[in-house]
Design an enzyme around this catalytic site. Structure first.
Site: not given
Length: 476
Positions: A48, A144, A181
């Site tokens: 991320s 995600d 995610h």
């Protein structure tokens, strides 16, 4: 990692302007110890915001970064933050960061190429020829719901641009795992406090039966020894990050007071080692989830048996200046509102580089290997498969000029498909759900040695279309 909440808070703010341990709590040491680690063998990965920072750091310092792992991240300079943006109310970078750089489609890549080229020309980042030799792993889980696939696609295209066709095999892109995610692990049995595979929630560590840390490290360094799944023999150290942010306090850079580093026993005893920098994502700092990112992502188990030191720098959240309420890494210039954040002089990049310099301060130059005939490469294995690619790794051989890759269909003849400089190869543009075989040979000064033993693998099926990531069925 909540883009809507982050954007609302940012808009509101813009309106106003060593002690070693094996387990258990770490004790603080002021400074990092130097080890016999060649800085040119260093690597970085992130998830991320850590993935965006990994791209920035690896591009800025490409002369010393051997490889990079990008998990749910985007291209260099995605947020397009410049000094003029701050003068105009600093709205564009945060809108890009929480908008197209997360939900897609991302800003066109021409601006990323232009920024990287300009910064290389000015000397603010290393010459981009070094990017072309890097090993690059990219990942997007099809569950995600935070970062869109188009964003990580853009990161892949950024690297393809600088790798060029001769080095296309340096890149492997995995898009067929049903993770949310997260950084993905192969935990068995499942560990309480960590997530199921499709989750998009804190601590952003999903248990998918997929050993992402091991795949990243082997794509960068070649085939490694099996990880230590038992008690680790190395030690976790805790250190004062203020030493590496001077003269500024870490909090002024949205960095935590304390960072972590895992050191295998052999490295502590003086053996030749390498450093991997593992960057957490938003809301994954130690202030938010304790040591879960440090302890549970799998890096330490691989490091323990492979002479790898793992550095875990830490951010911290801030509701004031710098405004960073979710403890993200600075990939939209929230620290100084200038475009230096993607360069060597970026405040957070400088701090991480200072930590890396400290860890590699006692490197002993290795003697050049004596010339020797090429032998068959050992330990060739398939470390990952997608619907269109297969990732191969093998044990590196000293003194090799290159490795030649040959591929065959299940019952066909072998054909040379590429030559690579390092001990891994991402074979792409393959057919889904199809069987292939590979073998490799080493080349020394133009002379090819004997071929390795064959390995075989079948590519994965193409994931079924799914309009709602987070609820997509997971196919093993």
């Amino acid at each position: 990692m909540d883009p809507v909440a982050l954007r609302r808070m940012a808009i509101a703010a813009a309106a106003f302007g060593c002690a070693a341990i094996v387990a258990g709590p770490a004790l603080t040491e002021e400074r990092l110890t130097g080890f016999n680690a060649d800085i040119r063998e260093s690597s970085v990965s992130g998830i991320s915001s850590g993935a965006f920072m990994a791209v920035q750091f690896a591009t800025a310092w490409s002369s010393v970064i051997k490889g990079v792992g990008v998990v749910a991240g985007g291209p260099y300079w995605c947020a397009k933050a410049d000094a003029d943006d701050f003068l105009n109310g600093y709205m564009l970078p945060i809108m890009n960061a929480t908008g197209p750089c997360m939900s897609g489609p991302p800003p066109e890549l021409g601006s990323s190429f232009a920024k990287a080229d300009a910064k290389a020309a000015s000397g603010d980042i290393d010459p981009l020829q070094f990017v072309s030799r890097q090993k690059v792993y990219l990942f997007h889980g099809y569950n995600d719901a935070v970062v869109a696939k188009s964003v990580t696609d853009a990161a892949a295209d950024f690297y393809r641009h600088y790798l060029g066709e001769p080095n296309r095999g340096n890149l492997f892109y995995q898009t067929t795992i049903g993770a949310g995610h997260s950084l993905v692990i192969a935990q068995e049995p499942h560990k309480p406090g960590l997530n199921e595979c499709a989750a998009n929630a804190v601590p952003y560590i999903d248990q998918c039966g997929y050993d992402q840390a091991g795949i990243i490290l082997q794509h960068i360094y070649g085939a490694l020894n099996a990880p230590n799944r038992g008690p680790l023999t190395g030690a976790l150290w805790q250190f004062d990050q203020a030493v590496y942010t001077k003269p500024r306090h870490p909090g002024l850079l949205s960095l935590g007071n304390t960072g972590y580093v895992f050191v295998p026993k052999e490295c502590e005893d003086g053996a030749a080692c390498r450093v991997h920098i593992a960057l957490h994502g938003c809301k994954q700092d130690s202030g938010s989830i304790g040591r879960r990112f440090v302890d549970d992502t799998g890096y330490n188990a691989w490091a323990d048996t492979n002479h790898l030191i793992v550095l875990y720098p830490q951010t911290e959240s801030s509701s004031f200046a710098p405004f960073n309420p979710q403890a993200c890494w600075d990939w939209w210039s929230y620290v100084n509102h200038e475009d230096s954040y993607v360069t060597k002089s970026g405040p957070q990049i400088k701090a991480i580089k200072a930590m890396l310099d400290a860890l590699t301060a006692r490197a002993t130059p290795a003697a050049a290997p004596a010339p020797a005939p090429a032998v068959a490469p050992a330990s060739l294995k398939v470390i990952d498969t997608s619907d269109s690619s297969v990732d191969l790794a093998w044990s590196p051989q000293a003194g090799m000029t290159a490795y030649r890759i040959s591929r065959a269909a299940a019952d066909g003849q072998f054909v040379v498909v590429a030559e690579v400089a390092g001990p891994s190869f991402g074979d792409s543009n393959l057919k889904p759900a199809s069987a292939y075989r590979w073998r490799i040979s080493a080349i020394v000064n133009g002379v090819e040695g004997p071929a390795s033993e064959e390995v075989a693998a079948t590519t994965r099926a193409v994931p079924a279309p799914c309009a709602h990531p987070g609820s997509c069925p997971i196919v093993k």
